[in-house]
Design a protein around this motif. Structure first.
Motif, PDB file in Angstrom:
ATOM      1  N   MET A  40      28.479  49.359  -9.144  1.00 16.79           N
ATOM      2  CA  MET A  40      29.510  50.301  -8.690  1.00 16.79           C
ATOM      3  C   MET A  40      30.858  49.999  -9.335  1.00 16.79           C
ATOM      4  SD  MET A  40      28.101  52.610  -6.828  1.00 16.79           S
ATOM      5  CE  MET A  40      29.461  53.407  -5.992  1.00 16.79           C
ATOM      6  N   LEU A  41      31.148  48.722  -9.601  1.00 20.72           N
ATOM      7  CA  LEU A  41      32.405  48.368 -10.264  1.00 20.72           C
ATOM      8  C   LEU A  41      32.453  48.894 -11.704  1.00 20.72           C
ATOM      9  CD1 LEU A  41      32.931  44.683  -9.074  1.00 20.72           C
ATOM     10  CD2 LEU A  41      34.273  46.683  -8.415  1.00 20.72           C
ATOM     11  N   TYR A  42      31.307  48.930 -12.356  1.00 23.87           N
ATOM     12  CA  TYR A  42      31.264  49.357 -13.760  1.00 23.87           C
ATOM     13  C   TYR A  42      31.131  50.872 -13.931  1.00 23.87           C
ATOM     14  CZ  TYR A  42      31.228  44.682 -15.703  1.00 23.87           C
ATOM     15  OH  TYR A  42      31.582  43.418 -16.087  1.00 23.87           O
ATOM     16  N   VAL A  43      30.964  51.590 -12.844  1.00 24.62           N
ATOM     17  CA  VAL A  43      30.811  53.044 -12.945  1.00 24.62           C
ATOM     18  C   VAL A  43      32.066  53.685 -13.534  1.00 24.62           C
ATOM     19  CG1 VAL A  43      30.700  55.133 -11.516  1.00 24.62           C
ATOM     20  CG2 VAL A  43      29.037  53.327 -11.183  1.00 24.62           C
ATOM     21  N   GLU A  70      33.101  49.814 -19.976  1.00 26.87           N
ATOM     22  CA  GLU A  70      32.433  48.569 -20.347  1.00 26.87           C
ATOM     23  C   GLU A  70      30.984  48.636 -19.883  1.00 26.87           C
ATOM     24  OE1 GLU A  70      34.447  44.979 -19.037  1.00 26.87           O
ATOM     25  OE2 GLU A  70      36.263  46.156 -18.762  1.00 26.87           O
ATOM     26  N   VAL A  71      30.149  47.818 -20.501  1.00 21.93           N
ATOM     27  CA  VAL A  71      28.739  47.770 -20.137  1.00 21.93           C
ATOM     28  C   VAL A  71      28.528  46.658 -19.114  1.00 21.93           C
ATOM     29  CG1 VAL A  71      26.412  47.328 -21.011  1.00 21.93           C
ATOM     30  CG2 VAL A  71      28.014  48.661 -22.373  1.00 21.93           C
ATOM     31  N   CYS A  72      27.850  46.995 -18.049  1.00 24.14           N
ATOM     32  CA  CYS A  72      27.527  46.029 -16.995  1.00 24.14           C
ATOM     33  C   CYS A  72      26.400  45.111 -17.467  1.00 24.14           C
ATOM     34  CB  CYS A  72      27.095  46.793 -15.735  1.00 24.14           C
ATOM     35  SG  CYS A  72      26.657  45.761 -14.342  1.00 24.14           S
ATOM     36  N   ASN A  73      26.552  43.837 -17.251  1.00 25.17           N
ATOM     37  CA  ASN A  73      25.511  42.851 -17.546  1.00 25.17           C
ATOM     38  C   ASN A  73      25.030  42.935 -19.003  1.00 25.17           C
ATOM     39  OD1 ASN A  73      23.742  40.784 -17.107  1.00 25.17           O
ATOM     40  ND2 ASN A  73      22.502  41.852 -15.601  1.00 25.17           N
ATOM     41  N   LYS A  74      25.983  42.828 -19.928  1.00 30.92           N
ATOM     42  CA  LYS A  74      25.682  42.926 -21.369  1.00 30.92           C
ATOM     43  C   LYS A  74      24.621  41.934 -21.828  1.00 30.92           C
ATOM     44  CE  LYS A  74      30.134  44.339 -23.100  1.00 30.92           C
ATOM     45  NZ  LYS A  74      31.268  43.961 -23.909  1.00 30.92           N
ATOM     46  N   GLU A  75      24.653  40.734 -21.244  1.00 34.06           N
ATOM     47  CA  GLU A  75      23.734  39.682 -21.683  1.00 34.06           C
ATOM     48  C   GLU A  75      22.291  39.985 -21.311  1.00 34.06           C
ATOM     49  OE1 GLU A  75      26.399  38.746 -19.412  1.00 34.06           O
ATOM     50  OE2 GLU A  75      27.662  38.783 -21.185  1.00 34.06           O
ATOM     51  N   LEU A 103      19.063  45.225 -14.938  1.00 32.83           N
ATOM     52  CA  LEU A 103      19.425  46.464 -14.243  1.00 32.83           C
ATOM     53  C   LEU A 103      18.254  47.435 -14.196  1.00 32.83           C
ATOM     54  CD1 LEU A 103      23.108  47.177 -15.296  1.00 32.83           C
ATOM     55  CD2 LEU A 103      22.215  45.930 -13.332  1.00 32.83           C
ATOM     56  N   PHE A 104      17.407  47.387 -15.209  1.00 37.61           N
ATOM     57  CA  PHE A 104      16.192  48.213 -15.165  1.00 37.61           C
ATOM     58  C   PHE A 104      15.280  47.733 -14.041  1.00 37.61           C
ATOM     59  CE2 PHE A 104      11.753  48.946 -16.341  1.00 37.61           C
ATOM     60  CZ  PHE A 104      11.749  50.331 -16.352  1.00 37.61           C
ATOM     61  N   LEU A 121      25.637  51.189 -17.623  1.00 37.42           N
ATOM     62  CA  LEU A 121      25.137  50.664 -18.898  1.00 37.42           C
ATOM     63  C   LEU A 121      25.749  51.384 -20.105  1.00 37.42           C
ATOM     64  CD1 LEU A 121      21.375  50.139 -18.020  1.00 37.42           C
ATOM     65  CD2 LEU A 121      23.102  48.373 -18.434  1.00 37.42           C
ATOM     66  N   SER A 122      26.617  52.344 -19.825  1.00 38.91           N
ATOM     67  CA  SER A 122      27.250  53.115 -20.896  1.00 38.91           C
ATOM     68  C   SER A 122      28.622  52.524 -21.232  1.00 38.91           C
ATOM     69  CB  SER A 122      27.422  54.571 -20.441  1.00 38.91           C
ATOM     70  OG  SER A 122      28.191  55.282 -21.379  1.00 38.91           O
TER      71      SER A 122
END
Length: 178
Positions: free
Chosen positions: A45-48, A52-57, A62-63, A139-140
């Protein structure tokens, strides 16, 4: 009453395909803890609203989250229809009400109320759309504008997680016919 057939689609994250929503709850909380689900949901929700992409590593996490929570939402929908025949066992008197989470006293006593309220507010399809949208946008790398409500489904999903945790902890029993 017509029996509702709905695939819980658990084969993506669980070993077997599960058809019983009560068994789904148990497997769901064995897969991850409620804290991990809630933290991941909050992070998404913070990255919506960020570019920036959430959990880039580890975006694959997230899937996994998406597939498990989608199954959970489908199971929660089916729990809605089980409330007439099942009830959650009473909490022992010596239990402290620490795990009440986001629930009020009435919802803590009868967690099935949470699912009833949630699916009065939004449909199953709207919750699935909400989940798809927040995971997709988090993720976008682009910032997107929304013209629909993300807050209410988020609040209800958190409450459903808390209610399911209570069902998992206390167990259920069949209501005896009077």
């Amino acid at each position: 009453m017509k029996k509702i057939k709905l695939s819980l689609e658990t084969s993506f994250w669980a070993i077997d395909e599960i058809v019983d929503p009560f068994k789904l709850i148990n497997v769901f909380f064995n897969y991850c803890t409620i804290d991990i689900y809630k933290n991941t949901l909050s992070e998404i929700m913070l990255y919506v609203n960020k570019a920036e992409v959430c959990n880039k590593e580890r975006p694959g996490d997230l899937f996994d989250f998406h597939t498990a929570v989608r199954s959970f939402i489908r199971g929660a929908y089916l729990l809605n229809f089980k409330a007439k025949r099942w009830e959650v066992k009473k909490a022992p008197k010596d239990w402290l009400i620490i795990s009440q989470g986001s629930l009020n006293k009435q919802e803590y006593q009868n967690p099935f109320l949470v699912f009833e309220k949630a699916f009065e507010c939004k449909t199953l399809e709207e919750y699935e759309f909400f989940l798809n949208e927040i995971v997709h946008v988090s993720l976008s790398p682009y910032k997107e504008q929304f013209d629909y409500d993300l807050i209410n489904p988020h609040i209800h999903l958190v409450k459903m997680l808390d209610a399911a945790q209570i069902i998992n902890e206390r167990g259920i029993k069949k209501i005896k016919n009077k």
